[in-house]
Design a protein around this motif. Structure first.
Motif: not given
Length: 417
Positions: A375-399
């Protein structure tokens, strides 16, 4: 003598014409060098299409993005291979390695990380500049571009509310046009307090719609845990929002994230005269027990539990008596989930809501590989930067998909008024 001068002058003019003809007609057009091309795209929060052109076919390059916001430097970096035309289209080409892993033109922006572990997301509300650079394997600059991101909530106004029987923050858009607009009552999750709900309310106002953030626990005078939380202040906030001049009362939605999602669905189901629909990203269609003590109810009304039963963490099948009557919500319901949600089974919850909604209008954004924080707005930097890059990338698709759906629902409600 004059004849000789005319002959010399004629020869010179002929030579000039030949030179100009050779320069303009016989020589090939100059080949443009590498460039970064940013083009506005459709979608919420002003997404961009991003391309790199003018490279050699198959060239190996690195694309970096850098910004300085609130005295913190954020940066991302990814490696690419140019196609046969010497181009890289980020909407169709995934990096070979780097800060993000999917074909995503906004990857350079949201994947930027900084020294701050989790910055306040509000620091990206206002416009900020991002420097993009393409370099070759030797580190030589090939192309540069500075683009201004408009921010997720530019110019919105946040007004604390403390005299309506609830603790809240009312956020209005920078330009409301004077006519009443669809609006949202916003509820945060199990983190408590007002900050996360206010951040979400500001994003909604950034889309152009007023929103009231409401705290239901962990603010002065409220329970310190998500246990036996009275919903009366939330109902008071809902009534207060109905009375605001900026709000179209027939297009007021409940918007709850995570634990706030179950309450948003409950409000829409129990009070259709006040709530036109619900947004419940990573929310439950059942009333879950208290947290951290799941031996007590989370919610009360008139001093009594909101339902005869609630879902406990150890439960298998949710008790039938804990179910929110999601089928009773006549208006739209917008959902999203993450299969890599480490907090609770948000995709199972979402699928259950969709099943019980039947033919009622429901938008459900699947979250294959995504985390809890869709539910974080798409394009916002700096959030969840400790998660694996694949998870962060998939999350942004949903956002992106969730907020595009949210913007469509608000716009449709505005058109219907």
């Amino acid at each position: 003598m004059r004849t000789r001068r005319r002959m010399v002058l004629g020869a010179l003019l002929t030579a000039v014409v030949l030179v100009l003809t050779a320069c303009s007609g016989d020589q090939p057009e100059p080949v443009p060098g590498p460039a970064i091309v940013a083009t506005p795209a459709d979608g919420s929060f002003a997404p961009l299409e991003l391309r790199v052109t003018g490279l050699s076919p198959g060239a190996q390059v690195t694309l970096t993005a850098t910004t300085l916001v609130d005295d913190v430097r954020y940066t991302s970096e990814a490696d690419f291979s140019a196609d046969a035309d010497g181009s890289i289209d980020l909407s169709t080409t995934a990096p070979t390695s780097g800060s993000w892993s999917t074909a995503d033109p906004m990857g350079p922006f949201w994947s930027m990380t900084g020294s701050s572990r989790r910055p306040p997301l509000s620091v990206f509300d206002e416009p900020y500049d991002v420097d993009l650079a393409v370099t070759d394997p030797a580190g030589t600059d090939l192309a540069r571009l500075t683009t201004t991101r408009p921010g997720t909530a530019p110019g919105v106004e946040t007004r604390p509310v403390a005299d309506g029987g609830f603790v809240g923050a009312y956020v209005v858009p920078a330009d409301d046009g004077g006519a009443p607009l669809p609006a949202a009552l916003v509820l945060g999750g199990s983190e408590g307090g007002l900050e996360s709900a206010t951040t979400t309310a500001r994003w909604i106002a950034g889309l152009g719609y007023p929103a009231l953030a409401v705290a239901y626990f962990d603010e002065p005078g409220q329970p310190t845990e998500l246990e036996n939380v009275p919903v009366e202040p939330v109902l008071a906030a809902l009534q207060w929002l109905h009375e605001q001049a900026e709000v179209e009362p027939d297009a007021l939605f409940a918007f709850g994230v995570s634990r706030g999602g179950e309450l948003a669905l409950w409000l829409a189901a129990q009070h259709p005269e006040l709530v036109a629909g619900a947004f419940a990203p990573v929310g439950s269609g059942y009333l879950v027990c208290g947290y951290p003590d799941d031996g007590v109810p989370a919610w009360t009304l008139g001093g009594q539990p909101l339902s005869p039963a609630c879902v406990r963490a150890a439960d298998g099948e949710p008790p039938a008596a804990s179910a929110v009557d999601v089928a009773a919500i006549a208006g739209p319901v917008v959902l999203a989930c993450g299969t890599d949600d480490e907090l609770w089974p948000s995709c199972s919850f979402m699928d259950d809501i969709v099943r019980r909604r039947g033919a009622a209008p429901t938008i459900a954004v699947p979250g294959d590989g995504a985390s809890h924080y869709v539910a974080v707005a798409p394009g916002v930097p700096g959030f969840d930067q400790d998660l694996p890059v694949e998870v962060r990338s998939a999350t942004h698709v949903v956002r992106r998909a969730f907020w595009d759906a949210a913007a469509d629902v608000f716009a449709s409600a505005a058109d219907d008024q």
